[in-house]
Design a protein around this motif. Structure first.
Motif: not given
Length: 159
Positions: A16-36
């Motif tokens: 819920r604290t993710t700042v990034k958004r998807t193209p449609d405006g939903y909660i996006g994906i954190d790069d740091a988490r994908v890296k982990v």
């Protein structure tokens, strides 16, 4: 012997604290988490990503789905396949998937919900409950070796 990660997105690669958004405006994906995630899979010697998330129902040409694929690709990851469960029966869907794919001998499940996992002992022992991938806990009191190792790999990249 093949290894697979059954991957939920929301609550694993974002919170819920993710700042990034998807193209449609939903909660996006954190790069740091994908890296982990990428680092943990690499430490396991590689593996398939089976999308168990509700994101799997998106059309493959949908902007948000393409966004997900591009985020994973940035870290050398790609979706190998999809579970087919619906209506909060994710454990049943993964059980059926594994029955159709006996070549998968080792697996973990990353999810922020318990769904019906506890009804399937082999699955329950491999569930890692998350609140963001960096906050991962065992679902079972007696986790399988794969779950223990995968969690240790995740923890090692968060220090």
């Amino acid at each position: 012997m093949r290894f697979a990660v059954f991957l939920d997105i929301d609550g694993v690669l974002n919170t819920r604290t993710t700042v990034k958004r998807t193209p449609d405006g939903y909660i996006g994906i954190d790069d740091a988490r994908v890296k982990v995630l990428a680092n943990a899979i690499e430490k396991c010697g590689g593996g398939d990503i089976v999308l168990s998330s509700d994101w799997k129902v998106l059309d493959r040409n949908h902007d948000d789905y393409r966004y997900l694929v591009s985020k994973l690709r940035q870290y050398g990851l790609e979706i190998s396949d999809y579970s087919t469960d619906r209506d909060w029966k994710r454990g049943q869907g993964i059980k059926e998937y594994l029955e159709l794919h006996p070549e998968i001998e080792e697996f973990v499940i990353l999810d922020d919900q318990k769904f019906d996992f506890e009804h399937y002992k082999k699955i329950w022992e491999r569930v890692l409950i998350t609140n963001g991938i960096e906050r991962t806990e065992f679902a079972s009191r007696t986790p399988a070796v794969e779950a223990i190792l995968f969690r240790d790999y995740i923890k090692s990249f968060n220090q």
